[in-house]
Write a protein that holds these residues in place. Structure first.
Motif, mmCIF file in Angstrom:
data_model
loop_
_atom_site.group_PDB
_atom_site.id
_atom_site.type_symbol
_atom_site.label_atom_id
_atom_site.label_comp_id
_atom_site.label_asym_id
_atom_site.label_seq_id
_atom_site.Cartn_x
_atom_site.Cartn_y
_atom_site.Cartn_z
ATOM 1 N N GLN A 40 -6.788 -4.787 1.609
ATOM 2 C CA GLN A 40 -5.805 -5.290 1.103
ATOM 3 C C GLN A 40 -5.744 -6.791 1.162
ATOM 4 O O GLN A 40 -5.476 -7.485 0.345
ATOM 5 N N VAL A 51 -11.732 6.114 4.636
ATOM 6 C CA VAL A 51 -12.511 4.938 5.128
ATOM 7 C C VAL A 51 -13.334 5.112 6.393
ATOM 8 O O VAL A 51 -12.831 5.956 7.288
ATOM 9 N N GLN A 55 -1.588 1.545 7.786
ATOM 10 C CA GLN A 55 -3.004 1.159 7.989
ATOM 11 C C GLN A 55 -3.880 2.351 8.745
ATOM 12 O O GLN A 55 -5.004 2.446 8.676
ATOM 13 N N HIS A 98 -5.811 3.401 -1.940
ATOM 14 C CA HIS A 98 -6.954 3.842 -1.576
ATOM 15 C C HIS A 98 -6.920 5.355 -0.874
ATOM 16 O O HIS A 98 -6.369 5.306 0.424
ATOM 17 N N GLY A 116 -3.462 5.201 7.504
ATOM 18 C CA GLY A 116 -3.642 6.307 6.381
ATOM 19 C C GLY A 116 -2.672 7.141 6.189
ATOM 20 O O GLY A 116 -2.909 8.219 5.302
ATOM 21 N N ARG A 120 -0.238 3.899 1.615
ATOM 22 C CA ARG A 120 -0.479 4.392 3.104
ATOM 23 C C ARG A 120 -0.330 3.466 3.982
ATOM 24 O O ARG A 120 -0.563 2.021 3.727
ATOM 25 N N SER A 174 0.832 -1.124 -0.125
ATOM 26 C CA SER A 174 0.161 0.040 -0.022
ATOM 27 C C SER A 174 0.903 1.371 -0.133
ATOM 28 O O SER A 174 1.866 1.245 0.519
ATOM 29 N N ARG A 229 -8.217 -0.688 5.966
ATOM 30 C CA ARG A 229 -7.240 -0.891 4.891
ATOM 31 C C ARG A 229 -6.892 -2.111 4.906
ATOM 32 O O ARG A 229 -6.635 -2.840 3.618
ATOM 33 N N GLU A 230 -6.368 -3.011 6.030
ATOM 34 C CA GLU A 230 -5.804 -4.073 5.867
ATOM 35 C C GLU A 230 -6.869 -5.213 5.463
ATOM 36 O O GLU A 230 -6.628 -5.711 4.542
#
Length: 125
Positions: free
Chosen positions: A74, A63, A21, A59, A23, A19, A17, A70-71
């Motif tokens: 992913q 969120v 987790q 992303h 952000g 970012r 990613s 995010r995890e």
């Protein structure tokens, strides 16, 4: 990691990613053309027959919700990479961070023994 898993995995899937987790922006390490990408994807780190898939996750939108949204996003990408690699319900998938791995003995046992707890049908996976 390499010594414990060398020659065991058919496919290894990484999702990196841009970012953290939480952000916070981070620089991608495994961009195609970089030494890090070459070492991970082309050096036979996991064995000469192991396919290494790397996908970059971005992303930028906010969120909603608490926790590691995010995890989870992913991990969904990893599941799609597994399917792309031809994974079937009879295959074993191990979902961990890259710096965490189980022992070689455990991996071999999972490949050759029947563990009812890992049955996709009875465990509703």
């Amino acid at each position: 990691i390499a010594m414990e898993t060398y020659g065991i995995y058919t496919t290894v899937a990484f999702v990196e990613s841009n970012r953290t987790q939480t952000g916070i922006p981070r620089k991608s390490r495994f961009v195609e053309g970089t030494l890090d990408h070459k070492l991970l994807a082309e050096s036979n780190l996991f064995g000469p027959e192991t396919e290494v898939l790397i996908e970059h996750f971005s992303h930028e939108e906010e969120v909603e919700g608490m926790g590691l949204i995010r995890e989870h996003m992913q991990r969904d990408r990893i599941l799609k990479l597994w399917k792309k690699a031809g994974m079937t319900p009879d295959d074993v998938g191990i979902l961990t961070d890259a710096d965490e791995t189980v022992s070689r003995d455990f991996l071999r046992a999972v490949q050759s023994c029947d563990f009812p707890q890992f049955d996709a049908e009875t465990e509703n996976c």
